[in-house]
Design a protein around this motif. Structure first.
Motif, mmCIF file in Angstrom:
data_model
loop_
_atom_site.group_PDB
_atom_site.id
_atom_site.type_symbol
_atom_site.label_atom_id
_atom_site.label_comp_id
_atom_site.label_asym_id
_atom_site.label_seq_id
_atom_site.Cartn_x
_atom_site.Cartn_y
_atom_site.Cartn_z
ATOM 1 N N ALA A 219 25.321 61.313 -98.079
ATOM 2 C CA ALA A 219 23.967 60.802 -98.319
ATOM 3 C C ALA A 219 23.530 59.898 -97.168
ATOM 4 O O ALA A 219 22.384 59.968 -96.692
ATOM 5 C CB ALA A 219 23.912 60.038 -99.640
ATOM 6 N N VAL A 220 24.434 59.047 -96.688
ATOM 7 C CA VAL A 220 24.099 58.147 -95.584
ATOM 8 C C VAL A 220 23.879 58.937 -94.294
ATOM 9 O O VAL A 220 22.884 58.720 -93.590
ATOM 10 C CB VAL A 220 25.210 57.090 -95.384
ATOM 11 N N TYR B 84 30.380 62.032 -101.266
ATOM 12 C CA TYR B 84 28.950 62.165 -101.581
ATOM 13 C C TYR B 84 28.146 61.031 -100.947
ATOM 14 O O TYR B 84 27.108 61.261 -100.316
ATOM 15 C CB TYR B 84 28.787 62.168 -103.101
ATOM 16 N N GLY B 85 28.649 59.803 -101.095
ATOM 17 C CA GLY B 85 27.956 58.643 -100.530
ATOM 18 C C GLY B 85 27.855 58.729 -99.020
ATOM 19 O O GLY B 85 26.790 58.464 -98.444
ATOM 20 N N VAL B 86 28.960 59.125 -98.381
ATOM 21 C CA VAL B 86 28.959 59.234 -96.923
ATOM 22 C C VAL B 86 27.966 60.312 -96.465
ATOM 23 O O VAL B 86 27.187 60.099 -95.537
ATOM 24 C CB VAL B 86 30.385 59.537 -96.397
ATOM 25 N N ALA C 101 23.311 51.258 -95.776
ATOM 26 C CA ALA C 101 24.270 52.375 -95.728
ATOM 27 C C ALA C 101 25.480 52.059 -96.611
ATOM 28 O O ALA C 101 25.906 52.880 -97.423
ATOM 29 C CB ALA C 101 24.714 52.645 -94.296
ATOM 30 N N LEU D 45 16.053 62.607 -100.382
ATOM 31 C CA LEU D 45 15.579 63.504 -99.329
ATOM 32 C C LEU D 45 14.061 63.695 -99.403
ATOM 33 O O LEU D 45 13.369 63.701 -98.375
ATOM 34 C CB LEU D 45 16.293 64.853 -99.461
ATOM 35 N N ALA E 267 22.999 62.027 -93.974
ATOM 36 C CA ALA E 267 21.746 62.773 -94.096
ATOM 37 C C ALA E 267 20.562 61.863 -93.799
ATOM 38 O O ALA E 267 19.601 62.261 -93.126
ATOM 39 C CB ALA E 267 21.630 63.371 -95.495
ATOM 40 N N ALA F 95 20.620 62.275 -104.275
ATOM 41 C CA ALA F 95 20.390 62.749 -102.909
ATOM 42 C C ALA F 95 19.128 63.603 -102.808
ATOM 43 O O ALA F 95 18.427 63.557 -101.795
ATOM 44 C CB ALA F 95 21.603 63.536 -102.426
ATOM 45 N N ALA G 199 27.198 54.942 -104.845
ATOM 46 C CA ALA G 199 27.662 56.313 -105.093
ATOM 47 C C ALA G 199 29.057 56.297 -105.716
ATOM 48 O O ALA G 199 29.326 57.048 -106.654
ATOM 49 C CB ALA G 199 27.658 57.120 -103.799
ATOM 50 N N THR H 6 24.521 52.175 -100.291
ATOM 51 C CA THR H 6 24.437 53.557 -100.763
ATOM 52 C C THR H 6 25.820 54.075 -101.138
ATOM 53 O O THR H 6 26.023 54.629 -102.230
ATOM 54 C CB THR H 6 23.844 54.460 -99.662
ATOM 55 N N ILE H 7 26.794 53.876 -100.234
ATOM 56 C CA ILE H 7 28.144 54.385 -100.491
ATOM 57 C C ILE H 7 28.768 53.675 -101.695
ATOM 58 O O ILE H 7 29.388 54.303 -102.550
ATOM 59 C CB ILE H 7 29.031 54.222 -99.232
ATOM 60 N N ASN I 252 19.375 54.275 -100.100
ATOM 61 C CA ASN I 252 19.649 55.438 -99.258
ATOM 62 C C ASN I 252 18.441 55.775 -98.379
ATOM 63 O O ASN I 252 18.577 56.040 -97.188
ATOM 64 C CB ASN I 252 20.009 56.627 -100.153
ATOM 65 N N VAL J 213 17.911 53.552 -95.260
ATOM 66 C CA VAL J 213 18.730 53.904 -94.093
ATOM 67 C C VAL J 213 17.902 54.787 -93.157
ATOM 68 O O VAL J 213 17.829 54.531 -91.942
ATOM 69 C CB VAL J 213 20.018 54.651 -94.525
#
Lengths: 285, 309
Positions: free
Chosen positions: A267-268, A263-265, B229, B248, A270, B244, B236, B232-233, B59, B62
C-alpha cells in the motif's frame, strides 16, 4: 416481496434462464423416473409420501470491479406432489439459507453529558453472518410458533448464543439486544425475509430468487427446505452451499488479513509510485 | 458505477470517491495544506467506518506529499537533522496512536474518539484561520500598516531547555526536546486522525522553534512522508483497516485535483479564500459535532468481535 432487494439484477436474467432450463430438465427427469414405477392411472391417493428436493444456481460468486451483489436462484421439486396446479396452494414451502457463524458485539448507546456514547455491550456467539428466509406465504400463516422455533425458521428464530449469565442483563434487555442484531443485519442486507418470494412453477416444481449482497461472507452455508401442508411438516431437506469470492477485491481482502505486513508495504509503495507518477505527468505540460 | 471496497466492506459510487479526492486535492493544492483533515470526515459522512477512513487517509497522504517532499529535498529545503528528530518523535507517536486505536476498537469507542478529536481540532483550526484571515482582509482594506512586531532573534523559554543541538540548515542552536515532542504529537495525530499533521507542525516550527520559513515546508513534508508511511503499515498490521482500493481512488482524484488547485491558487488572492476554507472547516466540524449530539436513529449497533475472547 423481497425486503432489502437491491437493483443489481443485470446477470439475473441469464442466471434465471439457466436455472429454468435446469429446473425443466429436473422435471423431465423426475417425470421420466416416476412414470415407469407409478401406476398408469395414478390418482393422488395411492402415491407415496411427499418429499422435497432443492438446489441452488450458483456456488461460487465472482466479484467483478462493479460488483454490488448478485442474485442466485433456488429451485426444487416435490416428489409425489398431490396438487394439480402451481396455483392450487396445497403446500407451503419455507427455505432458509444461513451460515457461516461469527461472534458479534452488540452495543447500546446512551447519552453521556451532551453526546451519545456506547455504554453497554453484549457478546453474541455463533450468529449466522447471513440468514435468508423465503416462503410461499407469511411465516405465521404457515405453521405454529413452536414448530418454527424448533427448525429455526424466520427472524424470530435466528440461532445465536449469548454468553452465560446473559452478561448481567435482564431477559427484556437481552431481547432488545437480540432484536438489534437482527435489525442491523437486515439493514446491512445480510438478513432478508421474503414472505411471498417462493412460488410454484408447476404442480411439483418451485423456485425463488435470492439477492446476495457484495458484503456476503465466504464460507459454508446451509440451505434448508421445509414442506408444509396445513401447518404440518411433511418433509425437509438440507444441502450444503459453499460461497467463495473471486476477483481482485477478494485478493486485496485475503492479502490484508493473511499477510498484513506485506499488504501495508505494498500500500505504501503504491502510494509512493502514484505520487511520483503524478508529479512526472504534470511536470511535462 | 458502484465499486465494492474490500476492507470497508461497503459498495460506494466510484465517481463520488474520485470527486471527493479531486475536490479535497484541489483545496489542498490551492492552500498548500494536506487534505487529511477534510478528507477523513468526508469519508466518514459517506459511510466508511471511521477507523478505515483514518488508516486509508494516512495511506493517501503518502502519495500526496511524496512528490512535494522530493522537490523540496532537491532544492535543499530539508533540515535533515531537524527532520530526523521530528521523525523519531513521529515514530513513537504513531506506534502509541495505532495501539490506542486498536484498544478503542476492542472496547467499541473508536468512532466516538475519532469524531471527538476531529470536532476539537477542526474547531480550533477553523476558528484560528477565520480570525487570522478576517484580520488580514481588514488590514489589506484599511491599509493601516503596522507590521507585526515579532523579533526573530528574541529568546523564549525554549532556549532554557537542555540537550542543545546545532541545526545548520535552520541556523538554530536549540534543544532537541521541543522538536521531539512536536514529532510525537504529529505522529499520534497521524495514527488516530489520518492527517499529515502539517497544520500543527508548520506553525509550531515557525512560532515556537523559529525555523526559517523556507526550510519549514520541506522539513515537515520530509517527516510527514515517513510518518504516514509507517502509520499505514502499522494500521495494516495491527488493525487491518487500510483499504487499498479506496486509497487508490482517493489518490487518483487527489493528485489531479491538487495540480489544478496549485495553478488556481497562484492566481487568486489569499485572504478571502482562506476565510472560505476556514468556514468550510467549521462547517465540517459542526456537522461532525451534530452527529455526536443528535439522537441516533438506532441506539444499537453491531460489530464483529475484535480480539478479546
Amino acid at each position: 416481496m423481497d425486503r432489502g432487494c437491491d437493483n443489481h439484477a443485470n446477470r439475473a436474467g441469464a442466471l434465471g434462464a439457466l436455472a429454468l432450463t435446469f429446473a425443466a430438465a429436473v422435471a423431465l427427469l423426475l417425470a421420466g423416473m416416476s412414470a415407469p414405477h407409478a401406476a398408469p392411472v395414478a390418482t393422488g391417493l395411492d402415491r407415496g409420501p411427499e418429499s422435497i428436493e432443492i438446489d441452488v444456481s450458483t456456488r461460487s460468486i465472482p466479484i467483478e470491479a462493479d460488483f454490488s451483489g448478485t442474485r442466485i436462484v433456488i429451485f426444487g421439486a416435490i416428489h409425489n406432489s398431490r396438487q394439480d396446479a402451481a396455483e392450487s396452494g396445497y403446500y407451503d414451502i419455507a427455505v432458509v439459507i444461513w451460515g457461516p457463524n461469527e461472534t458479534l458485539v452488540a452495543r447500546q448507546k446512551s447519552r453521556v453529558a451532551f453526546i451519545w456514547v456506547n455504554t453497554r455491550s453484549l457478546s453474541v456467539h455463533d450468529v449466522p453472518a447471513y440468514y435468508a428466509f423465503i416462503s410461499t406465504r407469511p411465516i405465521d400463516e404457515i405453521a405454529d410458533k413452536a414448530l418454527l422455533a424448533r427448525y429455526r425458521i424466520g427472524f424470530d428464530n435466528v440461532p445465536m448464543r449469548i454468553e452465560e449469565g446473559g452478561g448481567g442483563f435482564s431477559a427484556e434487555e437481552l431481547a432488545a439486544f437480540r432484536q438489534a442484531v437482527i435489525r442491523q443485519k437486515a439493514k446491512a442486507g445480510l438478513y432478508r425475509e421474503a414472505d411471498y418470494g417462493l412460488s410454484f412453477s408447476g404442480p411439483s416444481l418451485f423456485r425463488a430468487t435470492l439477492d446476495v449482497p457484495a458484503n456476503v461472507p465466504v464460507g459454508e452455508f446451509k440451505v434448508q427446505a421445509f414442506l408444509f401442508h396445513q401447518g404440518t411438516l411433511l418433509s425437509s431437506t438440507t444441502r450444503k452451499l459453499v460461497i467463495e469470492k473471486r476477483g481482485a477485491e477478494r485478493l486485496v481482502y485475503a492479502l490484508a488479513y493473511d499477510h498484513p505486513f506485506v499488504y501495508g508495504v505494498i500500500a505504501v509503495l503504491a502510494a509512493v509510485l502514484a505520487g511520483l507518477i503524478a508529479s512526472a505527468i504534470f511536470k511535462k505540460d | 458505477m458502484q465499486i465494492y471496497l474490500p476492507i470497508a466492506e461497503i459498495s460506494v459510487n466510484i465517481f463520488l470517491i474520485l470527486g471527493m479526492g479531486g475536490a479535497v486535492g484541489f483545496l489542498s493544492g490551492m492552500f498548500g495544506v494536506g487534505g487529511g483533515f477534510l478528507m477523513t470526515p468526508l469519508l466518514i459522512f459517506t459511510g466508511i467506518p471511521p477507523a478505515v477512513a483514518v488508516a486509508t487517509e494516512a495511506n493517501q497522504i503518502v502519495a500526496s506529499s511524496v512528490s512535494g517532499a522530493l522537490a523540496q529535498w532537491r532544492r535543499g529545503n530539508v533540515d535533515v537533522k531537524m527532520g530526523t528528530i521530528l521523525l523519531g518523535g513521529g515514530v513513537v507517536g504513531a506506534v502509541i496512536g495505532v495501539q490506542i486505536v486498536k484498544i478503542l476498537r476492542q472496547i467499541g469507542q473508536v468512532d466516538l474518539i475519532i469524531s471527538l478529536s476531529y470536532v476539537t481540532f477542526l474547531g480550533i483550526i477553523g476558528s484560528l484561520m477565520l480570525v487570522e484571515s478576517l484580520n488580514a482582509i481588514r488590514k489589506s482594506r484599511g491599509a493601516e500598516g503596522g507590521a507585526p512586531t515579532r523579533r526573530p532573534g528574541q529568546h523564549n523559554w525554549i532556549h532554557g531547555l537542555p540537550f542543545k543541538q546545532r541545526f545548520k540548515r535552520s541556523k538554530l542552536y536549540i534543544s532537541a526536546i521541543p522538536p521531539l515532542i512536536i514529532g510525537v504529537l504529529v505522529g499520534f495525530l497521524a495514527a488516530i486522525m489520518g492527517v499529515g499533521g502539517g497544520f500543527v507542525m508548520v506553525p509550531a516550527m515557525i512560532y515556537l522553534l523559529r525555523v526559517p520559513t523556507n526550510v519549514v515546508v520541506g522539513t515537515s513534508l520530509f517527516q510527514i512522508v515517513f510518518v504516514t508511511a509507517l502509520t499505514t503499515i502499522l494500521h495494516a498490521t495491527q488493525n487491518q483497516t487500510v483499504d487499498a482500493v479506496l486509497a487508490l481512488l482517493l489518490m487518483t482524484g487527489g493528485v489531479i485535483g491538487a495540480q489544478f488547485g496549485v495553478r488556481v491558487g497562484q492566481k487568486l488572492k489569499g485572504e478571502e479564500l482562506r476565510a472560505l476554507l476556514a468556514l468550510l472547516v467549521l462547517l465540517v466540524c459542526i456537522r461532525l459535532g451534530y452527529n455526536l449530539i443528535a439522537t441516533p436513529d438506532d441506539l444499537f449497533s453491531i460489530g464483529r468481535a475484535i480480539g478479546g475472547h
